[in-house]
Design an enzyme around this catalytic site. Sequence first.
Site, short mmCIF file in Angstrom:
data_model
loop_
_atom_site.label_atom_id
_atom_site.label_comp_id
_atom_site.label_asym_id
_atom_site.label_seq_id
_atom_site.Cartn_x
_atom_site.Cartn_y
_atom_site.Cartn_z
N HIS A 1 -3.74 -10.05 -4.66
CA HIS A 1 -5.07 -9.91 -4.08
C HIS A 1 -6.13 -9.57 -5.12
O HIS A 1 -7.28 -9.30 -4.77
CB HIS A 1 -5.07 -8.84 -2.99
CG HIS A 1 -4.16 -9.18 -1.86
ND1 HIS A 1 -3.68 -8.22 -0.97
CD2 HIS A 1 -3.60 -10.35 -1.47
CE1 HIS A 1 -2.88 -8.81 -0.08
NE2 HIS A 1 -2.83 -10.09 -0.37
N CYS B 1 -17.05 -12.62 -22.24
CA CYS B 1 -15.77 -12.59 -22.96
C CYS B 1 -15.99 -12.37 -24.45
O CYS B 1 -16.82 -13.04 -25.08
CB CYS B 1 -15.05 -13.91 -22.72
SG CYS B 1 -13.41 -13.99 -23.50
N PHE C 1 -4.35 1.01 4.99
CA PHE C 1 -5.34 0.63 6.00
C PHE C 1 -4.97 1.14 7.40
O PHE C 1 -5.82 1.63 8.13
CB PHE C 1 -5.51 -0.89 6.04
CG PHE C 1 -6.40 -1.42 4.95
CD1 PHE C 1 -7.77 -1.50 5.11
CD2 PHE C 1 -5.87 -1.83 3.73
CE1 PHE C 1 -8.60 -1.97 4.11
CE2 PHE C 1 -6.68 -2.31 2.72
CZ PHE C 1 -8.05 -2.38 2.91
N ARG C 2 -3.70 1.02 7.79
CA ARG C 2 -3.32 1.26 9.18
C ARG C 2 -2.52 2.54 9.41
O ARG C 2 -2.18 2.86 10.53
CB ARG C 2 -2.49 0.08 9.70
CG ARG C 2 -3.22 -1.24 9.73
CD ARG C 2 -2.35 -2.32 10.36
NE ARG C 2 -3.03 -3.61 10.42
CZ ARG C 2 -2.97 -4.53 9.45
NH1 ARG C 2 -2.25 -4.29 8.37
NH2 ARG C 2 -3.62 -5.67 9.57
N CYS D 1 -12.12 -14.24 -17.76
CA CYS D 1 -13.11 -15.17 -18.32
C CYS D 1 -12.99 -16.52 -17.64
O CYS D 1 -11.90 -17.09 -17.55
CB CYS D 1 -12.89 -15.31 -19.82
SG CYS D 1 -13.99 -16.53 -20.60
N THR E 1 0.22 5.50 -1.69
CA THR E 1 -0.31 6.59 -0.86
C THR E 1 -0.01 7.95 -1.49
O THR E 1 -0.80 8.89 -1.36
CB THR E 1 0.24 6.53 0.57
OG1 THR E 1 1.68 6.49 0.53
CG2 THR E 1 -0.28 5.31 1.32
N ALA F 1 0.81 -1.22 0.00
CA ALA F 1 0.00 0.00 0.00
C ALA F 1 0.84 1.27 0.00
O ALA F 1 0.43 2.29 -0.56
CB ALA F 1 -0.93 -0.01 1.20
#
Length: 229
Positions: free
Chosen positions: A171, A204, A64-65, A179, A57, A53
């Site tokens: 992630h 697709c 998140f933290r 597809c 920024t 992350a």
Amino acid sequence: MSLGYADRLKEYPHKGVCGLPEKQDTERQLQLSLRTLVDLVSSAEHLVVLTGAGISTAAGIPDFRGPDGIWTTQNALERAAAGKPKAGAKRKRKPKAGAAAGSGAAEGGAAAPPAETRSGAIDFASASPTLTHHALAELARLGKLKYVVTQNVDALHQRSGLPRSKLAVLHGCIFEERCEACGALYLRETDVGTISFQPTGRYCTRVGEAAGSAACGGVLRDTLLDWED
């Protein structure tokens, strides 16, 4: 704008410590670190970079933290709504009658972020790759950087010009859909809007190599992981 990525995630109870202040290097420390980094990159025979992350920024996408992170801000809002002081804050006098307790303003009197930011509904489509994203793409173009592994869902690596063949997106990505039939991957200009490998409502359009082949027509699904995936 579709529902924010953070809002789509299921509730996660193990947030850990949020809101710790960032540490700033002195100019001397920064120069020494940069020289060390340059030496490591120059001498590397097979360079692979892991990004998280922090690389985004500077593009306006919160982590998140961190001090202004999504969970940090949500925790502060929940405490304000419950009339509790911010974690670690000194006890203050009670406000006068009629005064609002917990205005949500940041230290120094800064205004609270807009509602869409507080809820995590960031418009990722308006974010642009940072200098770091572009530097990594250039290292890949020069053949020095072999591969990038990212935990980020924002597609800034893809938009920086880094070849998708040199990128692993752990992630998933809010702008990518795949597809289920042929595996074709599509990078969209807008958030696909779903999470946890759900159908996005599109199909697709990939056409086979043989002359006269029809479009695949397979169901497209998002690539985003939720906590339990």
